[in-house]
Design an enzyme around this catalytic site. Structure first.
Site, short mmCIF file in Angstrom:
data_model
loop_
_atom_site.label_atom_id
_atom_site.label_comp_id
_atom_site.label_asym_id
_atom_site.label_seq_id
_atom_site.Cartn_x
_atom_site.Cartn_y
_atom_site.Cartn_z
N ASP A 122 -19.57 -18.59 -21.69
CA ASP A 122 -18.41 -19.28 -22.28
C ASP A 122 -18.67 -19.59 -23.75
O ASP A 122 -19.83 -19.72 -24.17
CB ASP A 122 -18.16 -20.62 -21.56
CG ASP A 122 -17.96 -20.42 -20.06
OD1 ASP A 122 -17.48 -19.34 -19.67
OD2 ASP A 122 -18.30 -21.36 -19.32
N1 URA Z 1 -21.54 -20.55 -15.84
C1 URA Z 1 -20.58 -21.16 -16.57
O1 URA Z 1 -19.85 -22.01 -16.08
N2 URA Z 1 -20.46 -20.80 -17.87
C2 URA Z 1 -21.26 -19.90 -18.46
O2 URA Z 1 -21.09 -19.64 -19.64
C3 URA Z 1 -22.24 -19.29 -17.69
C4 URA Z 1 -22.37 -19.63 -16.37
#
Ligand code: URA
Length: 261
Positions: A122
């Site tokens: 993310d």
């Molecule tokens: N899990 C998440 O919620 N976000 C990420 O970026 C990676 C794993």
């Protein structure tokens, strides 16, 4: 070069040459050098060496310890392939390009040859991300059936109890189905180390939210065998040959295990 001895008819345990392990042509095919037939030809033509010595067909090897080279190049590094490890900072998108022109991870690594991020992080997640032009490795690292572990250090709101950690370990019912068993350990009152081997969208955030502890900060600290505490946010480095091989081993043996072999 010595006599070429075929081990194709031999059992899997004892080598024709006194070595233990798997047949070389099988190992080469498994890590993506080519089809089994192509790999047999490479060996028969004297183009493969193990620990510095030209290998014969039927030779047994342990991929974890043997140095296997094809045309002098250690397997795991095929010509033209590059593999970078980046410590992604927050607010940089883990995508190859953004129509809105926001900063992306490819802007933090060399642009020639063109590479792509392996899987997702993310925008507000930090930590380790691989970028490569190695499509086969990318496929294996991101495909759920290979089950490569990813480790996260997660700062959450509140203080998770042992019961909460147990729920994270055993699996959480999410809108897209239950999560697979995970590892969860408390590093500090509000900091959890969570290790998962799926890669669902926003999975860690959704798991933590589901147990009543929304994520405050999320950092990926390991991808399979790859970790690096010394890489500063925004910095990248090329993976070392042993690291690429370790990744290839991780994606080959995991798949084998899943088939129960
Ligand atoms: N899990 C998440 O919620 N976000 C990420 O970026 C990676 C794993």
């Amino acid at each position: 070069m010595g006599d070429v001895v075929s081990g194709a008819d031999q059992g899997d345990r004892s080598g024709v040459d006194g070595h233990d392990g798997e047949r070389l042509q099988k190992v080469l095919a498994r890590v993506g050098v080519g089809s089994r037939r192509t790999c047999e030809d490479l060996i028969a033509n004297g183009r493969v060496s193990v620990d510095g010595q030209v290998a014969v067909l039927g030779r047994r090897v342990d991929l974890d310890t043997a140095l296997i080279e094809v045309d002098g190049a250690p397997i795991g590094v095929r010509p033209g392939l590059v593999h970078y490890l980046l410590n992604k900072p927050v607010d940089v998108l883990a995508t190859a390009n953004d129509p809105q022109g926001r900063p992306t991870v490819v802007g933090l690594v060399p642009d020639d040859p063109r590479v792509f991020p392996v899987g997702r992080l993310d925008a507000d997640t930090e930590g380790l991300l691989l970028l490569t032009n190695d499509g086969e490795l990318t496929h294996r690292l991101t495909h759920p059936s290979y089950g490569v572990e990813k480790e996260y250090v997660v700062e959450v709101r509140g203080e998770p109890t042992r019961a909460v950690l147990r729920r994270l370990r055993e699996g959480i019912e999410l809108i897209d189905g239950p999560t697979a068993p995970a590892r969860a350990a408390l590093l500090d009152a509000s900091v959890v180390r969570l290790t998962i081997h799926e890669g669902r969208n926003r999975q860690v955030r959704r798991m933590c939210e589901a147990v009543g502890h929304p994520v405050v900060r999320l950092v990926r600290t390991r991808i399979g065998p790859i970790a690096d505490r010394s890489l500063a946010p925004g910095d990248y480095r090329a993976l070392r040959v042993e690291e690429i091989r370790a990744l290839e081993v991780a994606v080959s043996t995991n798949q084998v295990n899943q088939r129960g072999i």
